[in-house]
Enzyme design. Sequence first.
Site, PDB file in Angstrom:
ATOM      1  N   TYR A  49     -68.336  55.419  88.438  1.00  0.00           N
ATOM      2  CA  TYR A  49     -66.973  55.535  87.889  1.00  0.00           C
ATOM      3  C   TYR A  49     -65.947  55.653  89.027  1.00  0.00           C
ATOM      4  CZ  TYR A  49     -69.332  56.895  83.473  1.00  0.00           C
ATOM      5  OH  TYR A  49     -70.130  56.958  82.361  1.00  0.00           O
ATOM      6  N   LEU A  98     -67.789  58.479  69.361  1.00  0.00           N
ATOM      7  CA  LEU A  98     -66.803  58.035  68.351  1.00  0.00           C
ATOM      8  C   LEU A  98     -66.693  56.511  68.332  1.00  0.00           C
ATOM      9  CD1 LEU A  98     -63.905  60.587  69.133  1.00  0.00           C
ATOM     10  CD2 LEU A  98     -65.573  60.700  67.263  1.00  0.00           C
ATOM     11  N   SER A 106     -61.107  61.579  75.869  1.00  0.00           N
ATOM     12  CA  SER A 106     -59.757  61.352  75.362  1.00  0.00           C
ATOM     13  C   SER A 106     -58.767  61.588  76.490  1.00  0.00           C
ATOM     14  CB  SER A 106     -59.440  62.276  74.183  1.00  0.00           C
ATOM     15  OG  SER A 106     -58.098  62.054  73.788  1.00  0.00           O
ATOM     16  N   ARG A 142     -55.794  65.603  71.250  1.00  0.00           N
ATOM     17  CA  ARG A 142     -57.048  65.103  70.669  1.00  0.00           C
ATOM     18  C   ARG A 142     -58.263  65.812  71.285  1.00  0.00           C
ATOM     19  NH1 ARG A 142     -53.840  60.620  70.092  1.00  0.00           N
ATOM     20  NH2 ARG A 142     -54.287  59.664  72.105  1.00  0.00           N
TER      21      ARG A 142
HETATM   22  N1  LIG Z   1     -74.272  56.732  80.399  1.00  0.00           N
HETATM   23  C1  LIG Z   1     -73.573  55.650  80.144  1.00  0.00           C
HETATM   24  O1  LIG Z   1     -74.002  54.521  80.409  1.00  0.00           O
HETATM   25  C2  LIG Z   1     -72.235  55.789  79.491  1.00  0.00           C
HETATM   26  C3  LIG Z   1     -71.611  54.670  78.914  1.00  0.00           C
HETATM   27  C4  LIG Z   1     -70.366  54.860  78.291  1.00  0.00           C
HETATM   28  C5  LIG Z   1     -69.793  56.112  78.256  1.00  0.00           C
HETATM   29  N2  LIG Z   1     -70.415  57.183  78.847  1.00  0.00           N
HETATM   30  C6  LIG Z   1     -69.799  58.535  78.859  1.00  0.00           C
HETATM   31  O2  LIG Z   1     -69.376  58.864  77.550  1.00  0.00           O
HETATM   32  C7  LIG Z   1     -68.006  59.252  77.567  1.00  0.00           C
HETATM   33  C8  LIG Z   1     -67.338  58.971  76.237  1.00  0.00           C
HETATM   34  O3  LIG Z   1     -67.603  57.657  75.809  1.00  0.00           O
HETATM   35  P1  LIG Z   1     -66.490  56.569  75.443  1.00  0.00           P
HETATM   36  O4  LIG Z   1     -65.210  56.868  76.108  1.00  0.00           O
HETATM   37  O5  LIG Z   1     -67.146  55.258  75.694  1.00  0.00           O
HETATM   38  O6  LIG Z   1     -66.378  56.682  73.876  1.00  0.00           O
HETATM   39  P2  LIG Z   1     -65.826  57.756  72.805  1.00  0.00           P
HETATM   40  O7  LIG Z   1     -65.769  59.108  73.398  1.00  0.00           O
HETATM   41  O8  LIG Z   1     -66.631  57.511  71.590  1.00  0.00           O
HETATM   42  O9  LIG Z   1     -64.367  57.228  72.501  1.00  0.00           O
HETATM   43  C9  LIG Z   1     -63.286  57.462  73.344  1.00  0.00           C
HETATM   44  C10 LIG Z   1     -62.040  57.000  72.597  1.00  0.00           C
HETATM   45  O10 LIG Z   1     -61.877  57.824  71.457  1.00  0.00           O
HETATM   46  C11 LIG Z   1     -60.541  58.222  71.351  1.00  0.00           C
HETATM   47  N3  LIG Z   1     -60.516  59.575  70.778  1.00  0.00           N
HETATM   48  C12 LIG Z   1     -61.057  60.715  71.283  1.00  0.00           C
HETATM   49  N4  LIG Z   1     -60.846  61.748  70.455  1.00  0.00           N
HETATM   50  C13 LIG Z   1     -60.159  61.244  69.383  1.00  0.00           C
HETATM   51  C14 LIG Z   1     -59.652  61.810  68.192  1.00  0.00           C
HETATM   52  N5  LIG Z   1     -59.795  63.113  67.929  1.00  0.00           N
HETATM   53  N6  LIG Z   1     -58.990  61.002  67.319  1.00  0.00           N
HETATM   54  C15 LIG Z   1     -58.835  59.678  67.590  1.00  0.00           C
HETATM   55  N7  LIG Z   1     -59.306  59.083  68.701  1.00  0.00           N
HETATM   56  C16 LIG Z   1     -59.964  59.856  69.590  1.00  0.00           C
HETATM   57  C17 LIG Z   1     -59.958  58.157  72.728  1.00  0.00           C
HETATM   58  O11 LIG Z   1     -58.633  57.682  72.686  1.00  0.00           O
HETATM   59  P3  LIG Z   1     -57.421  58.518  73.360  1.00  0.00           P
HETATM   60  O12 LIG Z   1     -57.695  58.552  74.841  1.00  0.00           O
HETATM   61  O13 LIG Z   1     -56.217  57.709  73.006  1.00  0.00           O
HETATM   62  O14 LIG Z   1     -57.462  59.869  72.718  1.00  0.00           O
HETATM   63  C18 LIG Z   1     -60.820  57.106  73.435  1.00  0.00           C
HETATM   64  O15 LIG Z   1     -60.195  55.846  73.367  1.00  0.00           O
HETATM   65  C19 LIG Z   1     -67.445  58.455  78.767  1.00  0.00           C
HETATM   66  O16 LIG Z   1     -66.259  59.003  79.252  1.00  0.00           O
HETATM   67  C20 LIG Z   1     -68.586  58.589  79.756  1.00  0.00           C
HETATM   68  O17 LIG Z   1     -68.514  59.854  80.398  1.00  0.00           O
HETATM   69  C21 LIG Z   1     -71.633  57.040  79.436  1.00  0.00           C
END
Ligand SMILES: NC(=O)c1ccc[n+]([C@@H]2O[C@H](COP(=O)([O-])OP(=O)(O)OC[C@H]3O[C@@H](n4cnc5c(N)ncnc54)[C@H](OP(=O)(O)O)[C@@H]3O)[C@@H](O)[C@H]2O)c1
Length: 277
Positions: A50, A191, A233, A238
Amino acid sequence: MAHPVTVLRDGTSIPSMGFGVGEHADIAAERYVTAALEAGFRLVDTARSYGNERGVGAALRRSGIPRDDVFLQSKLRGSDQGGQPAVRAALGRTLEALGTDHIDGYLIHWPLPRLGRFEESWEAILTLAEEGLVRAPGVSNFTLAHLDNLERRTSVLPLVNQVQSSPSVSRCYSVERMRARGVQAQAYSPLEHASGLHRTAALRSIADEVGATTAQVVLRWHLDAGRPFVVHSTSPARLREDLGAADVTLSPRQREVIDRFDHDEAHAVDPDEHHEM
Ligand SMILES: NC(=O)c1ccc[n+]([C@@H]2O[C@H](COP(=O)([O-])OP(=O)(O)OC[C@H]3O[C@@H](n4cnc5c(N)ncnc54)[C@H](OP(=O)(O)O)[C@@H]3O)[C@@H](O)[C@H]2O)c1
């Protein structure tokens, strides 16, 4: 409600609700991690790939929160996989960037089977754990077959396997198989990147019934299934909302409604095909 914790096979407790910093540059990462710590998150997930470990470390120091109160997690990138010297040097770079002398969770980011180095990388991480540099050795995106390879090589399975898991792709089958072997699944993208879940009528109706938001309902559903998660987020409001999932109560019927969204793992990222260096 107190923030829930998950107890790993060796007795280590980790916060069940973690903040994933995502692929932001250092300056933004520092801002978002600062907000997450202020909101109350005590597990922060980053990765060497990252490119923001320096920003994460800066946020942690600026927060004034004692180092031992935060579970810090990072990941070994593909180009750093290899034997003891390679992995030791990679962890050294991670610790230096984070500004800490040990890491809590250290995960092999992807198995990259075509590289053929994940077993020796795992062996190296176990040695670093014995030396106290890593508290909870783990992996990410590993299938049950990849875990078998690790067990054959070292007889030791990871404490944590961070995997994609959300209502559409819950991976409930493999999560249960892992649990039976003492490997704790941690959900990423819980999410589904907020890709439209909140517009799903069945979820909205459950959210109305329990007086919560759709995001809180989904996060509570993960907790009830025994899956700690890392959510992302950029919004402090949020972030607080997401932590509020701890206060939501779902009935067995409501959980079953969400269970039925599952399309099976064929729709998930295929760890055997993924390229990451
Ligand atoms: N190990 C791996 O290969 C891998 C791969 C992908 C991700 N990850 C990890 O997982 C973490 C999270 O995954 P992700 O970012 O892919 O997906 P996620 O957490 O499912 O979704 C993030 C999105 O959800 C929105 N969000 C968060 N809370 C919300 C709420 N209460 N209401 C509405 N929208 C909301 C955020 O938008 P806003 O910013 O506008 O709130 C953001 O765009 C990453 O940061 C990383 O650390 C690991």
